[in-house]
Write a protein that holds these residues in place. Structure first.
Motif, PDB file in Angstrom:
ATOM      1  N   SER A  68      -9.544 -10.320  -4.638  1.00  0.00           N
ATOM      2  CA  SER A  68      -9.182 -10.744  -3.298  1.00  0.00           C
ATOM      3  C   SER A  68      -9.285  -9.525  -2.371  1.00  0.00           C
ATOM      4  O   SER A  68      -9.721  -8.452  -2.815  1.00  0.00           O
ATOM      5  CB  SER A  68      -7.768 -11.335  -3.277  1.00  0.00           C
ATOM      6  N   ARG A  69      -8.885  -9.700  -1.120  1.00  0.00           N
ATOM      7  CA  ARG A  69      -8.988  -8.621  -0.143  1.00  0.00           C
ATOM      8  C   ARG A  69      -7.600  -8.155   0.285  1.00  0.00           C
ATOM      9  O   ARG A  69      -6.660  -8.949   0.358  1.00  0.00           O
ATOM     10  CB  ARG A  69      -9.754  -9.082   1.106  1.00  0.00           C
ATOM     11  N   PHE A  70      -7.477  -6.849   0.529  1.00  0.00           N
ATOM     12  CA  PHE A  70      -6.250  -6.273   1.092  1.00  0.00           C
ATOM     13  C   PHE A  70      -6.590  -5.765   2.483  1.00  0.00           C
ATOM     14  O   PHE A  70      -7.519  -4.969   2.668  1.00  0.00           O
ATOM     15  CB  PHE A  70      -5.722  -5.135   0.213  1.00  0.00           C
ATOM     16  N   VAL A  71      -5.834  -6.240   3.486  1.00  0.00           N
ATOM     17  CA  VAL A  71      -6.105  -5.908   4.872  1.00  0.00           C
ATOM     18  C   VAL A  71      -5.004  -4.989   5.395  1.00  0.00           C
ATOM     19  O   VAL A  71      -3.800  -5.239   5.163  1.00  0.00           O
ATOM     20  CB  VAL A  71      -6.179  -7.198   5.747  1.00  0.00           C
ATOM     21  N   MET A 104       0.856  -1.187   0.000  1.00  0.00           N
ATOM     22  CA  MET A 104       0.000   0.000   0.000  1.00  0.00           C
ATOM     23  C   MET A 104       0.892   1.237   0.000  1.00  0.00           C
ATOM     24  O   MET A 104       1.715   1.416   0.903  1.00  0.00           O
ATOM     25  CB  MET A 104      -0.918  -0.009   1.222  1.00  0.00           C
ATOM     26  N   THR A 105       0.753   2.073  -1.033  1.00  0.00           N
ATOM     27  CA  THR A 105       1.636   3.233  -1.182  1.00  0.00           C
ATOM     28  C   THR A 105       1.069   4.495  -0.539  1.00  0.00           C
ATOM     29  O   THR A 105       1.754   5.514  -0.483  1.00  0.00           O
ATOM     30  CB  THR A 105       1.892   3.494  -2.672  1.00  0.00           C
ATOM     31  N   THR A 106      -0.172   4.451  -0.083  1.00  0.00           N
ATOM     32  CA  THR A 106      -0.753   5.626   0.579  1.00  0.00           C
ATOM     33  C   THR A 106      -0.450   5.577   2.074  1.00  0.00           C
ATOM     34  O   THR A 106      -0.180   4.515   2.641  1.00  0.00           O
ATOM     35  CB  THR A 106      -2.285   5.667   0.374  1.00  0.00           C
ATOM     36  N   GLU A 107      -0.514   6.742   2.716  1.00  0.00           N
ATOM     37  CA  GLU A 107      -0.183   6.819   4.128  1.00  0.00           C
ATOM     38  C   GLU A 107      -1.256   6.192   5.008  1.00  0.00           C
ATOM     39  O   GLU A 107      -0.963   5.517   5.989  1.00  0.00           O
ATOM     40  CB  GLU A 107       0.015   8.296   4.532  1.00  0.00           C
ATOM     41  N   ARG A 108      -2.515   6.404   4.652  1.00  0.00           N
ATOM     42  CA  ARG A 108      -3.609   5.938   5.505  1.00  0.00           C
ATOM     43  C   ARG A 108      -4.629   5.214   4.632  1.00  0.00           C
ATOM     44  O   ARG A 108      -5.084   5.754   3.623  1.00  0.00           O
ATOM     45  CB  ARG A 108      -4.263   7.113   6.228  1.00  0.00           C
ATOM     46  N   PRO A 109      -4.983   4.012   4.969  1.00  0.00           N
ATOM     47  CA  PRO A 109      -5.942   3.277   4.141  1.00  0.00           C
ATOM     48  C   PRO A 109      -7.342   3.864   4.271  1.00  0.00           C
ATOM     49  O   PRO A 109      -7.710   4.433   5.302  1.00  0.00           O
ATOM     50  CB  PRO A 109      -5.882   1.868   4.722  1.00  0.00           C
ATOM     51  N   ALA A 110      -8.110   3.720   3.187  1.00  0.00           N
ATOM     52  CA  ALA A 110      -9.500   4.184   3.215  1.00  0.00           C
ATOM     53  C   ALA A 110     -10.359   3.278   4.072  1.00  0.00           C
ATOM     54  O   ALA A 110     -11.373   3.704   4.614  1.00  0.00           O
ATOM     55  CB  ALA A 110     -10.065   4.234   1.791  1.00  0.00           C
ATOM     56  N   SER A 111      -9.941   2.026   4.207  1.00  0.00           N
ATOM     57  CA  SER A 111     -10.692   1.058   5.008  1.00  0.00           C
ATOM     58  C   SER A 111      -9.729  -0.023   5.467  1.00  0.00           C
ATOM     59  O   SER A 111      -8.656  -0.211   4.891  1.00  0.00           O
ATOM     60  CB  SER A 111     -11.832   0.449   4.182  1.00  0.00           C
ATOM     61  N   SER A 112     -10.112  -0.741   6.522  1.00  0.00           N
ATOM     62  CA  SER A 112      -9.246  -1.809   7.009  1.00  0.00           C
ATOM     63  C   SER A 112      -9.236  -3.013   6.074  1.00  0.00           C
ATOM     64  O   SER A 112      -8.339  -3.850   6.141  1.00  0.00           O
ATOM     65  CB  SER A 112      -9.702  -2.243   8.406  1.00  0.00           C
ATOM     66  N   SER A 113     -10.230  -3.106   5.183  1.00  0.00           N
ATOM     67  CA  SER A 113     -10.300  -4.207   4.222  1.00  0.00           C
ATOM     68  C   SER A 113     -10.807  -3.661   2.890  1.00  0.00           C
ATOM     69  O   SER A 113     -11.897  -3.088   2.828  1.00  0.00           O
ATOM     70  CB  SER A 113     -11.232  -5.317   4.733  1.00  0.00           C
TER      71      SER A 113
END
Length: 476
Positions: free
Chosen positions: A468-471, A438-447
Motif C-alpha cells: 500500500s502507500r504511505f502519504v 513514521m518515526t523519521t523526522e523528514r520523509p524521503a518522499s510524499s508518497s
C-alpha cells in the motif's frame, strides 16, 4: 486475330458412381425434418455409453458427497468460497480457474488435431443427454419404424399414453439435472428437501426451473440443431484439421460402386464395391447426415455409422473398416503421420501449462492479506508523528485454526501500531484496523510504498505480502 483455346468434350469416368447427397433423407426423417435414429450395437457405442455412464455418475454422485462436515464440492456463492474436497478456493484464487479453463481449451485443440470431434461424440453434455433422451424414446415409443408410424398416426389413447410416458421421463431427468447443477452452488441436501416440500426459495427455484427447461428443450427438442447451428465448435473445427487428423470417413475407393447384392455374390464380379447401400449408416446418425458424402460440419464424431457399417460387413463376410477413423492422407494412399509439429506443439504447451498450474496449486499461499488505506491522507498522533490508517483483511484458507503475526517488510523508519497477533478459525475472514507511524523526522518522499506481511506463527514460510502507500507532508 486472337487464338482460340480448343475445346473438347470430356465424358465422366464410369468408374465411380456419384450418389446425390442424403438420398434417404425422406426415410430417415419425417416431413417436418424430425430425425428418427435406429438402435445399434458395437464397440464405439459401448465405449461411448461406458464413458457417459462414468460422467453421469461423477456429475450426479459427487454433489452428494460430504467432506469434513460439509459438501465435498460446493461453490458457496454467499460466502465466496469454492470447496473441492479438502481444498478451499477464494476469489483471490480465481486466476487458477482461468488457467484451468485455458488448459481445457488447449486440451480440446490438441484432441481435435489428433482425432477430430471425439469430444462432441463421446463426452459433450449435449450429446450425452441427447443419447439418454433417445433411449427414453425407445423404451416408451418403440424402435425406429414404430416411432415413425406413431408420428404419422392420428391421436389415440395409445399415442397419448406413449407420448406422456416419454415426456414424463424427459422431465424427470431434466428436473434431476437442474437440481444437481444448482446443488453445486447451493447445498444440495437442504435444496432437495425444500424442493420436495415445495418450500424452495424464489432464486433457487428460478435456477432449478431454468436448467430444467434448458435440459428438456436442448436434449428433447433441439438436439442436432444445437450441434449444427448453435455450437461454435462445428465452425472452427475445420481450421484445426489437417491431412493427418483421424476423422470418421467413408472409403470411397473401396465402397464404390455401391449397390445391393446377394451375400454369395463377389463385389468384383458384379462391378460393385463393398458398400451395399443399405442406408444403415444414415439411419443411426443422430444428426441425419450421410457420411458417404464426405466430411461434413454436422458430423459430431460419435462413430455410430462405424458400428452400423461394421455389423453389415460382418454379415456380408467383408472386411471391417469401410467407414472408419482414418486420415485424408491415408484415404489418398499415403500413411498417417500421428506425430507432427502442430500436434507436438499443442501437447508441449499443454504439458507446460499443466505443470505450471500444479506448481501454482502447491505454492498457493494458505493465508491471504489485502490492504485498504483509509480515505484520509494522514494525521498527526500525540507524539507528533505522521500516521496513516489501514484496514487489513486476513483470510485463513486452511481447514484448521491458525495463529498469525502481522509485521512490516523492510519497515525502517515506520512503526506498525495495533493488533499484530491473530488467531483465525478455518476459513475465517477478519478485518484488522492498524496504523503506521513514521518515526523519521523528514520523509524521503510524499508518497512511499509499504509492504505488510502476515505469517504463520508455527510455519513462518507460510505467509502473504500486500503493498500500500504511505502519504506524508513534505514541509514538516
Amino acid at each position: 486475330m486472337s487464338e482460340r483455346i480448343p475445346v473438347r468434350t470430356v465424358e465422366a469416368s464410369p468408374q465411380i458412381k456419384k450418389v446425390p447427397a442424403r438420398p434417404m433423407k425422406a426415410k430417415h426423417a419425417t416431413s417436418d425434418n424430425q430425425i428418427f435414429t435406429r438402435s445399434f450395437t458395437g464397440l464405439f457405442r459401448t465405449l461411448r455409453m461406458s464413458g457417459a455412464g462414468f460422467l453421469f455418475l461423477l456429475f450426479f454422485g459427487t454433489v452428494w458427497l460430504n467432506w469434513g462436515g460439509r459438501q465435498a464440492v460446493l461453490w458457496d456463492l454467499s460466502e465466496s468460497k469454492f470447496h473441492i474436497f479438502g481444498a478451499t478456493f477464494w476469489p483471490q484464487d480465481f486466476i487458477l480457474l482461468s488457467a484451468l479453463l485455458i488448459i481445457a481449451a488447449f486440451g480440446l485443440f490438441a484432441i481435435t488435431v489428433f482425432a477430430g470431434r471425439v469430444w462432441c461424440g463421446y463426452t459433450c453434455p449435449q450429446s450425452s443427454w441427447t443419447w439418454i433422451f433417445m433411449w427414453c424414446e425407445k423404451i416408451t415409443e418403440g424402435e425406429r419404424n414404430q416411432r415413425i408410424k406413431l408420428q404419422a398416426a392420428p391421436w389415440s389413447l395409445n399415442k397419448l399414453a406413449r407420448r406422456a410416458a416419454k415426456h414424463t421421463l424427459w422431465l424427470a431427468i431434466s428436473v434431476l439435472t437442474g437440481l444437481t447443477f444448482v446443488g453445486y452452488f447451493t447445498p444440495i441436501r437442504p435444496l432437495a428437501e425444500e424442493l420436495l416440500t415445495l418450500q424452495i426459495g424464489g432464486v433457487s427455484l428460478f435456477w432449478v426451473l431454468f436448467f430444467t427447461a434448458a435440459t428438456y428443450i436442448n436434449a428433447g427438442w433441439l438436439r442436432e440443431a444445437v450441434c449444427m447451428h448453435m455450437c461454435p465448435y462445428a465452425r472452427f473445427q475445420s481450421v484445426m484439421f489437417d491431412k493427418d487428423t483421424l476423422a470418421i470417413s467413408y472409403d470411397a475407393a473401396r465402397g464404390e460402386n455401391r449397390g445391393p447384392r446377394k451375400r454369395d455374390v463377389k463385389p468384383a464380379e458384379a462391378g460393385l464395391g463393398d458398400c451395399i447401400d443399405c442406408q444403415l449408416c444414415v439411419q443411426v446418425c443422430p444428426t441425419g447426415i450421410d457420411i458417404r458424402d464426405g466430411l461434413q460440419m454436422e458430423c459430431i464424431g460419435c462413430a455410430a455409422c462405424i458400428d452400423a457399417c461394421d455389423s453389415i460387413m460382418d454379415k456380408m463376410n467383408y472386411a471391417r473398416g469401410l467407414i472408419r477413423y482414418t486420415s485424408e492422407r491415408e484415404l489418398q494412399g499415403g500413411k498417417t503421420h500421428l506425430l507432427r509439429p502442430r500436434l507436438i506443439g499443442y501437447v508441449a504447451v499443454l504439458v507446460v501449462m499443466i505443470g505450471a498450474l500444479a506448481l501454482a496449486l502447491v505454492e498457493r499461499p494458505m493465508v491471504s492479506l489485502d490492504v485498504t488505506k483509509d480515505r484520509g491522507l494522514f494525521r498527526e498522533n500525540g507524539q507528533g508523528q505522521i500516521e496513516n490508517i489501514y484496514t487489513l483483511k486476513v483470510i485463513n484458507k486452511t481447514q484448521q485454526r491458525q495463529d498469525y503475526n502481522l509485521s512490516l517488510v523492510d519497515g525502517d523508519g515506520f512503526q506498525l501500531q495495533g493488533k499484530t497477533e491473530l488467531s483465525l478459525a478455518p476459513g475465517e475472514i477478519v478485518d484488522v484496523p492498524v496504523s503506521v507511524a513514521m518515526t523519521t523526522e523528514r520523509p524521503a518522499s510524499s508518497s512511499q510504498t509499504l509492504s505488510f506481511k502476515i505469517a504463520d506463527s508455527d510455519e513462518p514460510e507460510v505467509y502473504s505480502v500486500a503493498k500500500s502507500r504511505f502519504v506524508a507532508p513534505m514541509n514538516r
